[in-house]
Design a protein around this motif. Sequence first.
Motif, PDB file in Angstrom:
ATOM      1  N   LEU A 195       0.826  -1.201   0.000  1.00  0.00           N
ATOM      2  CA  LEU A 195       0.000   0.000   0.000  1.00  0.00           C
ATOM      3  C   LEU A 195       0.864   1.256   0.000  1.00  0.00           C
ATOM      4  CD1 LEU A 195      -2.871  -1.022   2.465  1.00  0.00           C
ATOM      5  CD2 LEU A 195      -2.919  -0.929  -0.033  1.00  0.00           C
ATOM      6  N   MET A 196       1.999   1.208   0.689  1.00  0.00           N
ATOM      7  CA  MET A 196       2.899   2.367   0.687  1.00  0.00           C
ATOM      8  C   MET A 196       3.454   2.602  -0.704  1.00  0.00           C
ATOM      9  SD  MET A 196       3.774   4.658   2.780  1.00  0.00           S
ATOM     10  CE  MET A 196       4.903   6.053   2.847  1.00  0.00           C
ATOM     11  N   LEU A 197       3.804   1.525  -1.402  1.00  0.00           N
ATOM     12  CA  LEU A 197       4.262   1.668  -2.782  1.00  0.00           C
ATOM     13  C   LEU A 197       3.161   2.270  -3.646  1.00  0.00           C
ATOM     14  CD1 LEU A 197       6.403   1.097  -4.982  1.00  0.00           C
ATOM     15  CD2 LEU A 197       5.376  -1.170  -5.244  1.00  0.00           C
ATOM     16  N   GLY A 198       1.914   1.811  -3.426  1.00  0.00           N
ATOM     17  CA  GLY A 198       0.797   2.361  -4.190  1.00  0.00           C
ATOM     18  C   GLY A 198       0.554   3.826  -3.897  1.00  0.00           C
ATOM     19  N   VAL A 199       0.665   4.211  -2.617  1.00  0.00           N
ATOM     20  CA  VAL A 199       0.441   5.609  -2.231  1.00  0.00           C
ATOM     21  C   VAL A 199       1.524   6.506  -2.822  1.00  0.00           C
ATOM     22  CG1 VAL A 199       0.456   7.217  -0.287  1.00  0.00           C
ATOM     23  CG2 VAL A 199      -0.857   5.100  -0.135  1.00  0.00           C
ATOM     24  N   CYS A 200       2.785   6.112  -2.643  1.00  0.00           N
ATOM     25  CA  CYS A 200       3.892   6.924  -3.168  1.00  0.00           C
ATOM     26  C   CYS A 200       3.846   6.976  -4.695  1.00  0.00           C
ATOM     27  CB  CYS A 200       5.229   6.362  -2.695  1.00  0.00           C
ATOM     28  SG  CYS A 200       5.511   6.520  -0.922  1.00  0.00           S
ATOM     29  N   GLY A 201       3.583   5.825  -5.324  1.00  0.00           N
ATOM     30  CA  GLY A 201       3.440   5.816  -6.771  1.00  0.00           C
ATOM     31  C   GLY A 201       2.269   6.659  -7.231  1.00  0.00           C
ATOM     32  N   GLY A 202       1.181   6.641  -6.446  1.00  0.00           N
ATOM     33  CA  GLY A 202       0.018   7.470  -6.787  1.00  0.00           C
ATOM     34  C   GLY A 202       0.328   8.949  -6.708  1.00  0.00           C
ATOM     35  N   ILE A 203       1.135   9.341  -5.723  1.00  0.00           N
ATOM     36  CA  ILE A 203       1.528  10.754  -5.609  1.00  0.00           C
ATOM     37  C   ILE A 203       2.347  11.178  -6.819  1.00  0.00           C
ATOM     38  CG2 ILE A 203       2.984  12.346  -4.294  1.00  0.00           C
ATOM     39  CD1 ILE A 203       2.139  10.824  -1.763  1.00  0.00           C
ATOM     40  N   VAL A 204       3.298  10.339  -7.206  1.00  0.00           N
ATOM     41  CA  VAL A 204       4.121  10.636  -8.378  1.00  0.00           C
ATOM     42  C   VAL A 204       3.259  10.696  -9.635  1.00  0.00           C
ATOM     43  CG1 VAL A 204       5.945   9.722  -9.863  1.00  0.00           C
ATOM     44  CG2 VAL A 204       6.225   9.684  -7.383  1.00  0.00           C
TER      45      VAL A 204
END
Length: 361
Positions: free
Chosen positions: A73-82
């Motif tokens: 989920l952290m990867l998804g959140v950070c990727g979503g921000i980018v």
Amino acid sequence: MWLELGTALAAFAVALPLTGALRLPTKRGRRGEVMPRIGGISILAGFLAAPFIMAAFSDQAREFVSEDRRQFLMLGVCGGIVCAMGARDDFRDLDWRFKLGTHVLAALALYLSGFHVEKMTLPGGEAVSLGLLDPAVTVAWIVLVTNAVNLVDGRDGVAAGMAAMVSATMSYIAWDLGHDLIAMLFAALCGACLGFLPFNLGRARRFLGDSGAYFLGFTLAGLSVAGSLDETGRVPLYIPLVALGLPVLDTAVAFLRRFLDGRHPMHADFDHFHDRIERLLGFTGLRVTLAVYALTAVFCGAALLAHTWYKSVGSAVVSAAVLAFGIGLVLALGYGRTMWNSARMLAWRGRAPAPREGNTG
């Protein structure tokens, strides 16, 4: 590998119709028509949804997702921000400092959530502990790959197809190393890219945009840090580096030639590998894309060989061969001559005055 294949299919099934449903126009395309340039949205959706879709049908997938849900989920959140920052840039150009700062902060957040390099295994098996350099190396790697994938996104289908090939390669390597969730996530990224490609190849009807290119690069970089762990916990980072050799090499050459020509390294131009392939070989359209795919296949094949001969002299031989191939490619595309005759090189050779600092050309 059935779990990875199912995950790729699920991501494809999400990304394909969602890409077709995109109707929000942004910038004009190369032929003058207004078309969507936020393909990252459909790829992000396919990537995030696929593991949960598989978890609904497979106890094994459910176990993998549950065990490492926080990092996923952290990867998804950070990727979503980018991705969101890239989507904003697709609507209205943002300053490069803001974009780079966002990449650094997202990479740092990913590092703090547990995506570490920690130790690097060199070709041949020798391990080097990074110590205090670990956060700098991890963040630098993620930022580098994030921007490298964006820089190669200069022709229809290039970035998405290349990312699909690299993802498939790294999915197999992660699976072979026993990192099943990472293998699933690489497969999800591959499937999402393949779901986008039918609308981006040939006469493109959808563009990847910065939203998609940045998300692809960021996710590939993050997963490669986690997916290359061997049984000792060390990271042979040279394997994903080899797989991503084409965009990384293109970025290194771009920054070097801009510096040598007295221009700002972060200011865009039209002299990347795909541009040279088009000009020097006379390729156009799909032929340029296929040429990039062929070069990517060489690097991915070398990554598989380096993985197969991991901790043996074979990996060092493969790495040396890749280095020689990369240098040969740079010279074949004429960059050696370009940089030898650049403004700074001419000045250092006493042939012309040095360019003024800050000159952006």
